[in-house]
Design a protein around this motif. Structure first.
Motif, PDB file in Angstrom:
ATOM      1  N   GLU A  70       0.831  -1.198   0.000  1.00  0.00           N
ATOM      2  CA  GLU A  70       0.000   0.000   0.000  1.00  0.00           C
ATOM      3  C   GLU A  70       0.875   1.261   0.000  1.00  0.00           C
ATOM      4  O   GLU A  70       0.633   2.195  -0.763  1.00  0.00           O
ATOM      5  CB  GLU A  70      -0.917  -0.013   1.217  1.00  0.00           C
ATOM      6  CG  GLU A  70      -1.940   1.090   1.151  1.00  0.00           C
ATOM      7  CD  GLU A  70      -2.967   1.005   2.280  1.00  0.00           C
ATOM      8  OE1 GLU A  70      -3.312  -0.120   2.706  1.00  0.00           O
ATOM      9  OE2 GLU A  70      -3.412   2.069   2.716  1.00  0.00           O
TER      10      GLU A  70
ATOM     11  N   LEU B 238       3.925   1.559  -1.075  1.00  0.00           N
ATOM     12  CA  LEU B 238       4.574   1.708  -2.378  1.00  0.00           C
ATOM     13  C   LEU B 238       3.607   2.304  -3.404  1.00  0.00           C
ATOM     14  O   LEU B 238       3.965   3.205  -4.173  1.00  0.00           O
ATOM     15  CB  LEU B 238       5.089   0.344  -2.879  1.00  0.00           C
ATOM     16  CG  LEU B 238       6.265  -0.244  -2.113  1.00  0.00           C
ATOM     17  CD1 LEU B 238       6.645  -1.603  -2.696  1.00  0.00           C
ATOM     18  CD2 LEU B 238       7.471   0.685  -2.159  1.00  0.00           C
ATOM     19  N   SER B 239       2.365   1.808  -3.382  1.00  0.00           N
ATOM     20  CA  SER B 239       1.371   2.293  -4.354  1.00  0.00           C
ATOM     21  C   SER B 239       1.139   3.786  -4.193  1.00  0.00           C
ATOM     22  O   SER B 239       1.131   4.544  -5.171  1.00  0.00           O
ATOM     23  CB  SER B 239       0.040   1.557  -4.167  1.00  0.00           C
ATOM     24  OG  SER B 239       0.233   0.170  -4.288  1.00  0.00           O
ATOM     25  N   VAL B 240       0.958   4.207  -2.948  1.00  0.00           N
ATOM     26  CA  VAL B 240       0.669   5.627  -2.691  1.00  0.00           C
ATOM     27  C   VAL B 240       1.884   6.491  -3.051  1.00  0.00           C
ATOM     28  O   VAL B 240       1.743   7.554  -3.655  1.00  0.00           O
ATOM     29  CB  VAL B 240       0.260   5.846  -1.218  1.00  0.00           C
ATOM     30  CG1 VAL B 240       0.058   7.326  -0.930  1.00  0.00           C
ATOM     31  CG2 VAL B 240      -1.023   5.079  -0.896  1.00  0.00           C
TER      32      VAL B 240
ATOM     33  N   ILE C   1       4.296   5.844  -5.275  1.00  0.00           N
ATOM     34  CA  ILE C   1       4.450   5.929  -6.741  1.00  0.00           C
ATOM     35  C   ILE C   1       3.455   6.916  -7.321  1.00  0.00           C
ATOM     36  O   ILE C   1       3.792   7.789  -8.115  1.00  0.00           O
ATOM     37  CB  ILE C   1       4.192   4.560  -7.417  1.00  0.00           C
ATOM     38  CG1 ILE C   1       5.262   3.557  -7.029  1.00  0.00           C
ATOM     39  CG2 ILE C   1       4.151   4.709  -8.931  1.00  0.00           C
ATOM     40  CD1 ILE C   1       5.002   2.188  -7.597  1.00  0.00           C
ATOM     41  N   LYS C   2       2.192   6.774  -6.909  1.00  0.00           N
ATOM     42  CA  LYS C   2       1.143   7.644  -7.455  1.00  0.00           C
ATOM     43  C   LYS C   2       1.468   9.113  -7.157  1.00  0.00           C
ATOM     44  O   LYS C   2       1.350   9.978  -8.028  1.00  0.00           O
ATOM     45  CB  LYS C   2      -0.199   7.240  -6.838  1.00  0.00           C
ATOM     46  CG  LYS C   2      -1.395   8.028  -7.330  1.00  0.00           C
ATOM     47  CD  LYS C   2      -1.894   7.500  -8.653  1.00  0.00           C
ATOM     48  CE  LYS C   2      -3.254   8.054  -9.047  1.00  0.00           C
ATOM     49  NZ  LYS C   2      -3.436   9.468  -8.910  1.00  0.00           N
TER      50      LYS C   2
ATOM     51  N   CYS D 150       4.660  10.207  -9.243  1.00  0.00           N
ATOM     52  CA  CYS D 150       4.461  10.268 -10.696  1.00  0.00           C
ATOM     53  C   CYS D 150       3.432  11.330 -11.089  1.00  0.00           C
ATOM     54  O   CYS D 150       3.485  11.864 -12.190  1.00  0.00           O
ATOM     55  CB  CYS D 150       4.081   8.895 -11.245  1.00  0.00           C
ATOM     56  SG  CYS D 150       5.438   7.726 -11.117  1.00  0.00           S
TER      57      CYS D 150
ATOM     58  N   TYR E 225      10.601  12.261  -8.524  1.00  0.00           N
ATOM     59  CA  TYR E 225      10.539  11.409  -9.706  1.00  0.00           C
ATOM     60  C   TYR E 225      10.942  12.245 -10.913  1.00  0.00           C
ATOM     61  O   TYR E 225      10.337  13.288 -11.181  1.00  0.00           O
ATOM     62  CB  TYR E 225       9.125  10.852  -9.868  1.00  0.00           C
ATOM     63  CG  TYR E 225       8.769  10.414 -11.267  1.00  0.00           C
ATOM     64  CD1 TYR E 225       9.442   9.359 -11.896  1.00  0.00           C
ATOM     65  CD2 TYR E 225       7.748  11.046 -11.976  1.00  0.00           C
ATOM     66  CE1 TYR E 225       9.111   8.958 -13.182  1.00  0.00           C
ATOM     67  CE2 TYR E 225       7.400  10.646 -13.262  1.00  0.00           C
ATOM     68  CZ  TYR E 225       8.091   9.610 -13.864  1.00  0.00           C
ATOM     69  OH  TYR E 225       7.764   9.228 -15.143  1.00  0.00           O
TER      70      TYR E 225
END
Lengths: 270, 270
Positions: free
Chosen positions: B8, B10-12, B14-15, B18, B72
Protein backbone atom coordinates in the motif's frame (compact mmCIF):
# COMPACT_ATOMS: atom_id res chain seq x y z
CA UNK A 1 11.64 -13.41 -3.63
CA UNK A 2 7.87 -13.52 -4.17
CA UNK A 3 7.45 -10.40 -2.11
CA UNK A 4 9.84 -8.43 -4.29
CA UNK A 5 8.18 -9.72 -7.41
CA UNK A 6 4.74 -8.65 -6.27
CA UNK A 7 6.07 -5.22 -5.31
CA UNK A 8 7.67 -4.90 -8.68
CA UNK A 9 4.57 -6.01 -10.56
CA UNK A 10 2.40 -3.58 -8.60
CA UNK A 11 4.81 -0.72 -9.29
CA UNK A 12 4.88 -1.34 -13.02
CA UNK A 13 1.11 -1.81 -13.23
CA UNK A 14 0.38 1.43 -11.35
CA UNK A 15 2.83 3.40 -13.47
CA UNK A 16 1.40 1.97 -16.70
CA UNK A 17 -2.23 2.57 -15.73
CA UNK A 18 -1.70 6.06 -14.30
CA UNK A 19 0.38 7.20 -17.27
CA UNK A 20 -2.53 6.18 -19.50
CA UNK A 21 -5.77 7.22 -17.80
CA UNK A 22 -8.95 5.64 -19.17
CA UNK A 23 -7.00 3.31 -21.46
CA UNK A 24 -7.92 -0.37 -21.22
CA UNK A 25 -5.09 -2.88 -20.75
CA UNK A 26 -5.86 -6.58 -21.01
CA UNK A 27 -4.83 -8.96 -18.25
CA UNK A 28 -2.88 -10.79 -20.94
CA UNK A 29 -0.79 -7.65 -21.51
CA UNK A 30 0.51 -7.72 -17.95
CA UNK A 31 0.68 -11.50 -17.62
CA UNK A 32 2.88 -11.62 -20.72
CA UNK A 33 5.02 -8.71 -19.52
CA UNK A 34 5.78 -10.44 -16.20
CA UNK A 35 5.51 -14.08 -17.24
CA UNK A 36 2.88 -14.52 -14.51
CA UNK A 37 -0.45 -16.35 -14.50
CA UNK A 38 -3.52 -14.24 -15.19
CA UNK A 39 -4.85 -15.23 -11.76
CA UNK A 40 -1.77 -13.65 -10.18
CA UNK A 41 -2.33 -10.41 -12.12
CA UNK A 42 -5.95 -10.54 -11.05
CA UNK A 43 -4.89 -10.70 -7.40
CA UNK A 44 -2.51 -7.77 -7.96
CA UNK A 45 -5.36 -5.73 -9.43
CA UNK A 46 -7.60 -6.57 -6.47
CA UNK A 47 -4.96 -5.21 -4.14
CA UNK A 48 -4.55 -2.05 -6.22
CA UNK A 49 -8.27 -1.51 -6.43
CA UNK A 50 -8.53 -1.55 -2.65
CA UNK A 51 -5.51 0.71 -2.15
CA UNK A 52 -6.73 3.27 -4.69
CA UNK A 53 -10.19 3.33 -3.13
CA UNK A 54 -8.92 3.55 0.44
CA UNK A 55 -6.58 6.43 -0.39
CA UNK A 56 -8.96 8.31 -2.74
CA UNK A 57 -6.56 8.01 -5.66
CA UNK A 58 -9.24 7.43 -8.33
CA UNK A 59 -10.61 4.08 -9.48
CA UNK A 60 -8.93 0.98 -10.83
CA UNK A 61 -11.77 -0.49 -12.86
CA UNK A 62 -11.79 -4.05 -14.18
CA UNK A 63 -13.84 -4.92 -17.23
CA UNK A 64 -15.06 -8.53 -17.39
CA UNK A 65 -15.35 -10.69 -20.50
CA UNK A 66 -13.22 -11.77 -23.42
CA UNK A 67 -12.34 -8.22 -24.47
CA UNK A 68 -12.00 -7.22 -20.85
CA UNK A 69 -9.14 -5.73 -18.94
CA UNK A 70 -8.36 -2.99 -16.52
CA UNK A 71 -8.22 0.78 -16.62
CA UNK A 72 -7.50 3.67 -14.31
CA UNK A 73 -10.22 6.30 -14.06
CA UNK A 74 -8.91 9.50 -12.48
CA UNK A 75 -11.31 11.14 -10.07
CA UNK A 76 -11.30 13.50 -7.12
CA UNK A 77 -13.45 13.32 -4.04
CA UNK A 78 -15.95 16.05 -3.22
CA UNK A 79 -13.77 17.02 -0.30
CA UNK A 80 -10.74 17.47 -2.56
CA UNK A 81 -12.82 19.52 -5.00
CA UNK A 82 -13.94 21.81 -2.21
CA UNK A 83 -10.41 22.17 -0.89
CA UNK A 84 -8.95 22.91 -4.34
CA UNK A 85 -11.61 25.49 -5.20
CA UNK A 86 -11.30 27.24 -1.86
CA UNK A 87 -7.52 27.42 -2.24
CA UNK A 88 -7.96 28.67 -5.82
CA UNK A 89 -10.47 31.34 -4.76
CA UNK A 90 -8.01 32.53 -2.14
CA UNK A 91 -5.19 32.66 -4.67
CA UNK A 92 -7.37 34.56 -7.17
CA UNK A 93 -8.57 37.06 -4.52
CA UNK A 94 -5.19 38.68 -4.08
CA UNK A 95 -5.56 42.46 -4.71
CA UNK A 96 -2.38 42.44 -6.87
CA UNK A 97 -4.43 40.66 -9.50
CA UNK A 98 -6.61 43.64 -10.36
CA UNK A 99 -5.48 45.15 -13.65
CA UNK A 100 -6.27 48.64 -14.87
CA UNK A 101 -9.70 48.50 -16.49
CA UNK A 102 -11.02 46.23 -13.78
CA UNK A 103 -9.77 42.95 -15.21
CA UNK A 104 -8.52 39.96 -13.24
CA UNK A 105 -5.01 38.69 -14.02
CA UNK A 106 -4.96 34.91 -14.00
CA UNK A 107 -2.53 33.77 -16.71
CA UNK A 108 -0.17 32.44 -14.04
CA UNK A 109 -2.94 30.09 -12.85
CA UNK A 110 -4.41 28.90 -16.15
CA UNK A 111 -0.99 28.13 -17.68
CA UNK A 112 0.55 26.52 -14.59
CA UNK A 113 0.55 22.69 -14.70
CA UNK A 114 -0.04 22.51 -10.94
CA UNK A 115 -3.36 24.35 -11.10
CA UNK A 116 -4.30 23.24 -14.59
CA UNK A 117 -4.14 19.57 -13.61
CA UNK A 118 -6.27 20.10 -10.53
CA UNK A 119 -8.95 21.96 -12.48
CA UNK A 120 -8.84 19.45 -15.34
CA UNK A 121 -9.18 16.56 -12.90
CA UNK A 122 -12.37 18.12 -11.52
CA UNK A 123 -13.78 18.42 -15.06
CA UNK A 124 -12.73 14.86 -15.91
CA UNK A 125 -14.48 13.58 -12.78
CA UNK A 126 -17.62 15.59 -13.58
CA UNK A 127 -17.91 14.61 -17.25
CA UNK A 128 -16.57 11.06 -17.09
CA UNK A 129 -19.21 8.55 -18.13
CA UNK A 130 -20.80 10.72 -20.85
CA UNK A 131 -18.98 8.82 -23.60
CA UNK A 132 -17.07 11.93 -24.69
CA UNK A 133 -15.31 11.56 -28.08
CA UNK A 134 -13.23 14.72 -27.87
CA UNK A 135 -12.62 17.87 -25.87
CA UNK A 136 -12.93 21.15 -27.75
CA UNK A 137 -11.72 24.63 -26.86
CA UNK A 138 -11.19 28.00 -28.52
CA UNK A 139 -7.69 29.46 -28.69
CA UNK A 140 -5.81 30.53 -26.55
CA UNK A 141 -6.24 30.73 -22.84
CA UNK A 142 -8.37 27.65 -22.30
CA UNK A 143 -5.99 25.34 -24.19
CA UNK A 144 -3.91 24.01 -21.26
CA UNK A 145 -6.99 23.19 -19.15
CA UNK A 146 -8.76 21.62 -22.15
CA UNK A 147 -5.67 19.61 -23.05
CA UNK A 148 -5.25 18.27 -19.52
CA UNK A 149 -8.95 17.34 -19.39
CA UNK A 150 -8.62 15.49 -22.71
CA UNK A 151 -5.60 13.68 -21.33
CA UNK A 152 -7.48 12.44 -18.24
CA UNK A 153 -10.43 11.36 -20.41
CA UNK A 154 -8.10 9.73 -22.97
CA UNK A 155 -9.66 11.53 -25.95
CA UNK A 156 -8.21 13.90 -28.56
CA UNK A 157 -8.24 17.67 -28.14
CA UNK A 158 -9.68 19.90 -30.88
CA UNK A 159 -8.76 23.58 -31.00
CA UNK A 160 -11.01 26.10 -32.70
CA UNK A 161 -9.14 29.13 -34.02
CA UNK A 162 -10.06 32.65 -35.05
CA UNK A 163 -8.19 32.59 -38.36
CA UNK A 164 -7.66 30.10 -41.12
CA UNK A 165 -4.20 28.70 -41.78
CA UNK A 166 -2.86 27.10 -44.92
CA UNK A 167 -1.56 24.12 -42.96
CA UNK A 168 -5.06 23.22 -41.73
CA UNK A 169 -6.62 22.33 -45.08
CA UNK A 170 -10.29 22.94 -45.91
CA UNK A 171 -12.09 24.48 -42.93
CA UNK A 172 -15.58 25.35 -41.76
CA UNK A 173 -16.00 29.00 -40.73
CA UNK A 174 -18.84 30.39 -38.69
CA UNK A 175 -19.51 33.88 -37.40
CA UNK A 176 -20.84 34.30 -33.89
CA UNK A 177 -21.79 37.19 -31.65
CA UNK A 178 -19.80 37.37 -28.45
CA UNK A 179 -22.59 37.87 -25.92
CA UNK A 180 -20.73 40.38 -23.77
CA UNK A 181 -18.82 42.56 -26.21
CA UNK A 182 -21.57 42.42 -28.87
CA UNK A 183 -18.79 41.88 -31.37
CA UNK A 184 -19.00 39.58 -34.37
CA UNK A 185 -16.15 37.07 -34.33
CA UNK A 186 -15.13 34.17 -36.52
CA UNK A 187 -14.52 30.55 -35.54
CA UNK A 188 -12.62 28.22 -37.82
CA UNK A 189 -12.40 24.46 -37.60
CA UNK A 190 -10.51 22.32 -40.14
CA UNK A 191 -12.75 19.67 -41.78
CA UNK A 192 -10.26 16.94 -40.92
CA UNK A 193 -10.11 17.75 -37.21
CA UNK A 194 -13.58 16.65 -36.07
CA UNK A 195 -15.32 13.38 -36.95
CA UNK A 196 -19.05 13.43 -37.78
CA UNK A 197 -21.38 12.33 -34.97
CA UNK A 198 -18.93 13.18 -32.19
CA UNK A 199 -19.95 13.74 -28.60
CA UNK A 200 -18.09 16.87 -27.60
CA UNK A 201 -17.04 18.38 -24.27
CA UNK A 202 -16.38 22.14 -24.49
CA UNK A 203 -13.86 23.38 -21.91
CA UNK A 204 -12.86 27.02 -21.39
CA UNK A 205 -11.26 29.20 -18.74
CA UNK A 206 -13.89 31.93 -18.59
CA UNK A 207 -17.57 32.53 -19.39
CA UNK A 208 -19.21 35.93 -19.41
CA UNK A 209 -22.41 35.81 -21.46
CA UNK A 210 -21.85 32.40 -23.05
CA UNK A 211 -21.49 33.62 -26.65
CA UNK A 212 -18.49 31.40 -27.29
CA UNK A 213 -20.31 28.33 -25.96
CA UNK A 214 -23.24 29.09 -28.24
CA UNK A 215 -20.84 29.46 -31.17
CA UNK A 216 -19.27 26.09 -30.39
CA UNK A 217 -22.70 24.43 -30.32
CA UNK A 218 -23.47 25.88 -33.77
CA UNK A 219 -20.08 24.86 -35.11
CA UNK A 220 -20.59 21.32 -33.78
CA UNK A 221 -23.92 21.20 -35.66
CA UNK A 222 -22.03 21.82 -38.91
CA UNK A 223 -20.17 18.58 -38.20
CA UNK A 224 -23.38 16.69 -37.25
CA UNK A 225 -21.90 16.58 -33.76
CA UNK A 226 -23.24 17.42 -30.36
CA UNK A 227 -21.89 19.34 -27.37
CA UNK A 228 -22.83 17.06 -24.47
CA UNK A 229 -21.03 19.04 -21.76
CA UNK A 230 -19.69 22.54 -21.10
CA UNK A 231 -17.16 23.19 -18.34
CA UNK A 232 -15.71 26.61 -17.50
CA UNK A 233 -13.32 27.46 -14.71
CA UNK A 234 -14.83 30.87 -13.88
CA UNK A 235 -18.14 32.45 -14.80
CA UNK A 236 -19.04 36.04 -14.10
CA UNK A 237 -22.07 36.84 -11.97
CA UNK A 238 -23.37 39.21 -14.64
CA UNK A 239 -25.17 38.77 -16.93
CA UNK A 240 -27.15 36.36 -14.77
CA UNK A 241 -28.80 34.83 -17.81
CA UNK A 242 -26.26 33.16 -20.09
CA UNK A 243 -26.81 32.31 -23.77
CA UNK A 244 -26.52 28.59 -22.97
CA UNK A 245 -28.38 26.74 -20.28
CA UNK A 246 -26.54 23.62 -19.37
CA UNK A 247 -23.00 24.37 -18.23
CA UNK A 248 -20.82 23.59 -15.23
CA UNK A 249 -18.68 26.36 -13.75
CA UNK A 250 -16.25 25.96 -10.87
CA UNK A 251 -16.24 29.52 -9.53
CA UNK A 252 -18.28 32.69 -9.78
CA UNK A 253 -16.70 36.14 -10.09
CA UNK A 254 -18.55 39.30 -9.18
CA UNK A 255 -17.03 41.75 -11.70
CA UNK A 256 -18.94 44.84 -10.56
CA UNK A 257 -17.25 44.53 -7.17
CA UNK A 258 -13.86 44.74 -8.88
CA UNK A 259 -14.77 47.81 -10.94
CA UNK A 260 -16.49 49.73 -8.14
CA UNK A 261 -14.57 48.86 -4.99
CA UNK A 262 -11.26 47.62 -6.40
CA UNK A 263 -11.67 44.35 -4.52
CA UNK A 264 -12.07 40.80 -5.80
CA UNK A 265 -15.17 38.80 -4.95
CA UNK A 266 -14.75 35.26 -6.24
CA UNK A 267 -16.40 32.18 -4.74
CA UNK A 268 -16.31 28.45 -5.41
CA UNK A 269 -19.55 27.03 -6.82
CA UNK A 270 -20.04 24.41 -4.14
CA UNK B 1 -0.21 -7.54 7.49
CA UNK B 2 3.24 -6.06 6.94
CA UNK B 3 3.21 -7.23 3.36
CA UNK B 4 -0.04 -5.43 2.58
CA UNK B 5 1.18 -2.31 4.28
CA UNK B 6 4.33 -2.20 2.21
CA UNK B 7 2.34 -2.76 -0.99
CA UNK B 8 0.00 0.00 0.00
CA UNK B 9 2.79 2.40 0.89
CA UNK B 10 4.57 1.71 -2.38
CA UNK B 11 1.37 2.29 -4.35
CA UNK B 12 0.67 5.63 -2.69
CA UNK B 13 4.28 6.78 -3.02
CA UNK B 14 4.45 5.93 -6.74
CA UNK B 15 1.14 7.64 -7.46
CA UNK B 16 2.19 10.75 -5.51
CA UNK B 17 5.63 11.00 -7.14
CA UNK B 18 4.46 10.27 -10.70
CA UNK B 19 1.53 12.71 -10.47
CA UNK B 20 4.07 15.39 -9.51
CA UNK B 21 7.16 14.96 -11.67
CA UNK B 22 10.26 16.79 -10.50
CA UNK B 23 8.62 17.88 -7.26
CA UNK B 24 10.58 17.11 -4.09
CA UNK B 25 8.75 15.34 -1.25
CA UNK B 26 10.46 15.01 2.11
CA UNK B 27 10.77 11.61 3.78
CA UNK B 28 8.87 13.18 6.66
CA UNK B 29 5.92 13.80 4.34
CA UNK B 30 5.49 10.10 3.70
CA UNK B 31 6.47 8.93 7.18
CA UNK B 32 3.77 11.17 8.64
CA UNK B 33 1.21 10.07 6.05
CA UNK B 34 1.72 6.40 6.90
CA UNK B 35 2.78 6.67 10.52
CA UNK B 36 5.96 4.76 9.60
CA UNK B 37 9.57 5.29 10.60
CA UNK B 38 11.72 7.25 8.14
CA UNK B 39 13.97 4.19 7.85
CA UNK B 40 10.98 2.19 6.59
CA UNK B 41 10.17 4.85 3.97
CA UNK B 42 13.82 4.85 3.02
CA UNK B 43 13.66 1.10 2.36
CA UNK B 44 10.49 1.59 0.30
CA UNK B 45 12.25 4.20 -1.82
CA UNK B 46 15.23 1.88 -2.35
CA UNK B 47 12.89 -0.75 -3.69
CA UNK B 48 11.16 1.75 -5.98
CA UNK B 49 14.43 3.13 -7.23
CA UNK B 50 15.52 -0.35 -8.32
CA UNK B 51 12.17 -1.17 -9.92
CA UNK B 52 12.04 2.10 -11.85
CA UNK B 53 15.59 1.62 -13.10
CA UNK B 54 15.12 -2.02 -14.05
CA UNK B 55 11.93 -1.27 -15.98
CA UNK B 56 13.12 1.99 -17.61
CA UNK B 57 10.34 4.00 -15.99
CA UNK B 58 12.42 7.12 -15.26
CA UNK B 59 14.40 7.86 -12.12
CA UNK B 60 13.42 7.98 -8.47
CA UNK B 61 16.03 10.35 -7.15
CA UNK B 62 16.77 10.83 -3.47
CA UNK B 63 18.26 14.09 -2.24
CA UNK B 64 20.38 13.83 0.92
CA UNK B 65 20.60 16.36 3.72
CA UNK B 66 18.25 18.27 6.00
CA UNK B 67 16.21 19.75 3.16
CA UNK B 68 16.41 16.46 1.33
CA UNK B 69 13.74 14.18 0.03
CA UNK B 70 12.76 12.28 -3.05
CA UNK B 71 11.53 13.16 -6.51
CA UNK B 72 10.54 11.41 -9.71
CA UNK B 73 12.41 12.51 -12.83
CA UNK B 74 10.62 11.35 -15.98
CA UNK B 75 12.92 10.15 -18.72
CA UNK B 76 12.88 7.92 -21.75
CA UNK B 77 15.63 5.60 -22.93
CA UNK B 78 17.35 6.15 -26.27
CA UNK B 79 15.69 3.00 -27.54
CA UNK B 80 12.24 4.34 -26.65
CA UNK B 81 13.05 7.66 -28.32
CA UNK B 82 14.07 5.88 -31.50
CA UNK B 83 10.94 3.70 -31.45
CA UNK B 84 8.62 6.66 -30.84
CA UNK B 85 10.17 8.78 -33.57
CA UNK B 86 10.11 5.97 -36.11
CA UNK B 87 6.45 5.29 -35.34
CA UNK B 88 5.71 9.01 -35.59
CA UNK B 89 7.52 9.33 -38.92
CA UNK B 90 5.48 6.43 -40.26
CA UNK B 91 2.25 8.01 -39.05
CA UNK B 92 3.19 11.38 -40.59
CA UNK B 93 4.18 9.81 -43.92
CA UNK B 94 0.66 8.78 -44.83
CA UNK B 95 -0.20 10.28 -48.27
CA UNK B 96 -3.64 11.39 -46.95
CA UNK B 97 -1.80 14.05 -45.00
CA UNK B 98 -0.78 16.12 -48.01
CA UNK B 99 -3.00 19.20 -48.24
CA UNK B 100 -3.52 21.33 -51.33
CA UNK B 101 -0.65 23.81 -51.47
CA UNK B 102 1.84 21.13 -50.41
CA UNK B 103 1.30 21.39 -46.65
CA UNK B 104 1.41 18.55 -44.17
CA UNK B 105 -1.68 18.00 -41.99
CA UNK B 106 -0.65 17.17 -38.44
CA UNK B 107 -3.19 18.74 -36.08
CA UNK B 108 -4.43 15.28 -35.09
CA UNK B 109 -0.92 14.47 -33.84
CA UNK B 110 0.08 17.70 -32.10
CA UNK B 111 -3.23 17.99 -30.20
CA UNK B 112 -3.54 14.32 -29.24
CA UNK B 113 -2.46 13.59 -25.63
CA UNK B 114 -1.04 10.21 -26.66
CA UNK B 115 1.51 11.72 -29.06
CA UNK B 116 1.93 15.00 -27.22
CA UNK B 117 3.04 13.24 -24.04
CA UNK B 118 5.55 11.08 -25.88
CA UNK B 119 7.09 14.08 -27.64
CA UNK B 120 7.08 16.17 -24.45
CA UNK B 121 8.75 13.37 -22.51
CA UNK B 122 11.57 13.33 -25.07
CA UNK B 123 12.03 17.09 -24.65
CA UNK B 124 11.89 16.81 -20.86
CA UNK B 125 14.57 14.11 -20.93
CA UNK B 126 16.75 16.18 -23.28
CA UNK B 127 16.50 19.49 -21.39
CA UNK B 128 16.31 18.18 -17.82
CA UNK B 129 19.25 19.38 -15.77
CA UNK B 130 19.52 22.83 -17.38
CA UNK B 131 17.78 24.46 -14.43
CA UNK B 132 14.86 25.61 -16.61
CA UNK B 133 12.58 28.20 -14.90
CA UNK B 134 9.78 28.10 -17.46
CA UNK B 135 8.76 26.74 -20.83
CA UNK B 136 7.71 29.30 -23.44
CA UNK B 137 5.78 28.86 -26.68
CA UNK B 138 3.94 31.00 -29.25
CA UNK B 139 0.23 30.46 -29.78
CA UNK B 140 -1.35 28.17 -31.00
CA UNK B 141 -0.19 24.87 -32.32
CA UNK B 142 2.79 24.30 -30.05
CA UNK B 143 0.81 24.89 -26.85
CA UNK B 144 -0.12 21.28 -25.97
CA UNK B 145 3.45 20.01 -26.48
CA UNK B 146 4.90 22.97 -24.54
CA UNK B 147 2.38 22.50 -21.73
CA UNK B 148 3.15 18.78 -21.40
CA UNK B 149 6.89 19.53 -21.38
CA UNK B 150 6.39 22.13 -18.64
CA UNK B 151 4.39 19.58 -16.67
CA UNK B 152 7.17 16.98 -16.81
CA UNK B 153 9.77 19.61 -15.83
CA UNK B 154 7.49 20.98 -13.08
CA UNK B 155 7.78 24.59 -14.25
CA UNK B 156 5.18 27.13 -15.40
CA UNK B 157 4.24 27.58 -19.06
CA UNK B 158 4.33 31.01 -20.68
CA UNK B 159 2.40 31.66 -23.89
CA UNK B 160 3.41 34.44 -26.26
CA UNK B 161 0.50 35.80 -28.30
CA UNK B 162 0.14 37.79 -31.51
CA UNK B 163 -2.29 40.33 -30.10
CA UNK B 164 -2.69 42.21 -26.89
CA UNK B 165 -5.68 41.52 -24.63
CA UNK B 166 -7.14 43.73 -21.94
CA UNK B 167 -7.08 40.88 -19.44
CA UNK B 168 -3.28 40.54 -19.72
CA UNK B 169 -2.32 43.90 -18.26
CA UNK B 170 0.76 45.87 -19.40
CA UNK B 171 2.66 43.96 -22.06
CA UNK B 172 5.92 44.02 -23.98
CA UNK B 173 5.51 43.97 -27.78
CA UNK B 174 8.22 43.19 -30.27
CA UNK B 175 8.13 42.91 -34.05
CA UNK B 176 10.03 40.12 -35.71
CA UNK B 177 10.58 38.90 -39.25
CA UNK B 178 9.36 35.40 -39.90
CA UNK B 179 12.38 33.94 -41.69
CA UNK B 180 10.39 31.95 -44.24
CA UNK B 181 7.45 34.19 -45.17
CA UNK B 182 9.51 37.40 -44.86
CA UNK B 183 6.53 38.85 -43.06
CA UNK B 184 6.71 41.19 -40.09
CA UNK B 185 4.76 39.78 -37.15
CA UNK B 186 4.15 40.92 -33.60
CA UNK B 187 4.82 39.05 -30.38
CA UNK B 188 3.21 40.14 -27.13
CA UNK B 189 4.11 39.05 -23.63
CA UNK B 190 2.41 40.42 -20.50
CA UNK B 191 4.87 42.00 -18.06
CA UNK B 192 3.52 39.90 -15.20
CA UNK B 193 3.97 36.59 -16.98
CA UNK B 194 7.76 36.27 -17.02
CA UNK B 195 10.13 36.88 -14.11
CA UNK B 196 13.41 38.74 -14.73
CA UNK B 197 16.52 36.53 -15.00
CA UNK B 198 14.61 33.43 -16.04
CA UNK B 199 16.18 30.48 -17.81
CA UNK B 200 13.77 29.69 -20.62
CA UNK B 201 13.09 26.62 -22.73
CA UNK B 202 11.35 27.43 -26.04
CA UNK B 203 9.21 24.58 -27.37
CA UNK B 204 7.36 24.59 -30.71
CA UNK B 205 5.82 22.15 -33.15
CA UNK B 206 7.52 23.35 -36.32
CA UNK B 207 10.60 25.27 -37.46
CA UNK B 208 11.17 26.48 -40.98
CA UNK B 209 13.76 29.29 -40.98
CA UNK B 210 13.85 29.87 -37.23
CA UNK B 211 12.39 33.40 -37.25
CA UNK B 212 10.07 32.66 -34.36
CA UNK B 213 12.93 31.27 -32.26
CA UNK B 214 14.95 34.39 -32.98
CA UNK B 215 11.98 36.53 -31.96
CA UNK B 216 11.63 34.63 -28.69
CA UNK B 217 15.32 35.17 -27.90
CA UNK B 218 14.88 38.92 -28.46
CA UNK B 219 11.71 38.99 -26.39
CA UNK B 220 13.49 37.15 -23.56
CA UNK B 221 16.20 39.81 -23.65
CA UNK B 222 13.56 42.44 -22.90
CA UNK B 223 12.91 40.55 -19.66
CA UNK B 224 16.64 40.17 -18.88
CA UNK B 225 16.07 36.46 -19.42
CA UNK B 226 17.83 33.86 -21.47
CA UNK B 227 16.67 31.10 -23.82
CA UNK B 228 18.82 28.16 -22.70
CA UNK B 229 17.18 25.55 -24.93
CA UNK B 230 15.07 25.30 -28.09
CA UNK B 231 13.13 22.15 -28.93
CA UNK B 232 10.98 21.69 -32.05
CA UNK B 233 9.12 18.59 -33.12
CA UNK B 234 9.73 18.99 -36.86
CA UNK B 235 12.17 21.13 -38.78
CA UNK B 236 12.16 21.51 -42.55
CA UNK B 237 15.23 20.54 -44.56
CA UNK B 238 15.19 23.94 -46.32
CA UNK B 239 16.48 26.50 -45.63
CA UNK B 240 19.49 24.52 -44.41
CA UNK B 241 20.81 27.51 -42.49
CA UNK B 242 18.40 28.54 -39.73
CA UNK B 243 18.35 31.93 -38.01
CA UNK B 244 19.32 30.30 -34.69
CA UNK B 245 22.18 27.94 -34.12
CA UNK B 246 21.54 25.87 -31.08
CA UNK B 247 18.26 23.97 -31.32
CA UNK B 248 17.13 20.38 -30.96
CA UNK B 249 14.65 19.00 -33.52
CA UNK B 250 13.12 15.53 -33.42
CA UNK B 251 12.39 15.04 -37.11
CA UNK B 252 13.34 16.53 -40.48
CA UNK B 253 10.82 17.12 -43.26
CA UNK B 254 11.87 17.48 -46.86
CA UNK B 255 9.19 19.91 -48.12
CA UNK B 256 10.35 20.07 -51.73
CA UNK B 257 9.61 16.36 -52.06
CA UNK B 258 6.01 17.03 -51.04
CA UNK B 259 5.53 19.85 -53.53
CA UNK B 260 7.21 18.14 -56.47
CA UNK B 261 6.32 14.47 -56.14
CA UNK B 262 3.30 14.58 -53.85
CA UNK B 263 5.00 12.26 -51.41
CA UNK B 264 6.11 12.79 -47.84
CA UNK B 265 9.74 12.47 -46.87
CA UNK B 266 10.09 12.78 -43.11
CA UNK B 267 12.82 11.19 -41.00
CA UNK B 268 13.68 10.99 -37.31
CA UNK B 269 16.78 12.93 -36.28
CA UNK B 270 18.57 9.99 -34.68
Amino acid sequence: MDKIQRNERLSVIIKTLCDNPNKVFTLGYFSEMFGSAKSTISEDLDLLQKTFKKNSMGNICTIAGASGGVKYIPSVSEMDVRETLEELAKELSHPDRILSGGFLYMLDIIYNPKWVNKVAMIFATKFSGLGIDCVITVETKGIPIAFATAQYLNVPLVIVRHNNEATDGASVNINYASGSAKKIQTMVLPMKSLKRNSKILFIDDFMKAGGTSKGIIELANQFDSKVVGIGVMIETGLPVKKLVGNYHSLMKLNTSEMQENNSIDIKPNI
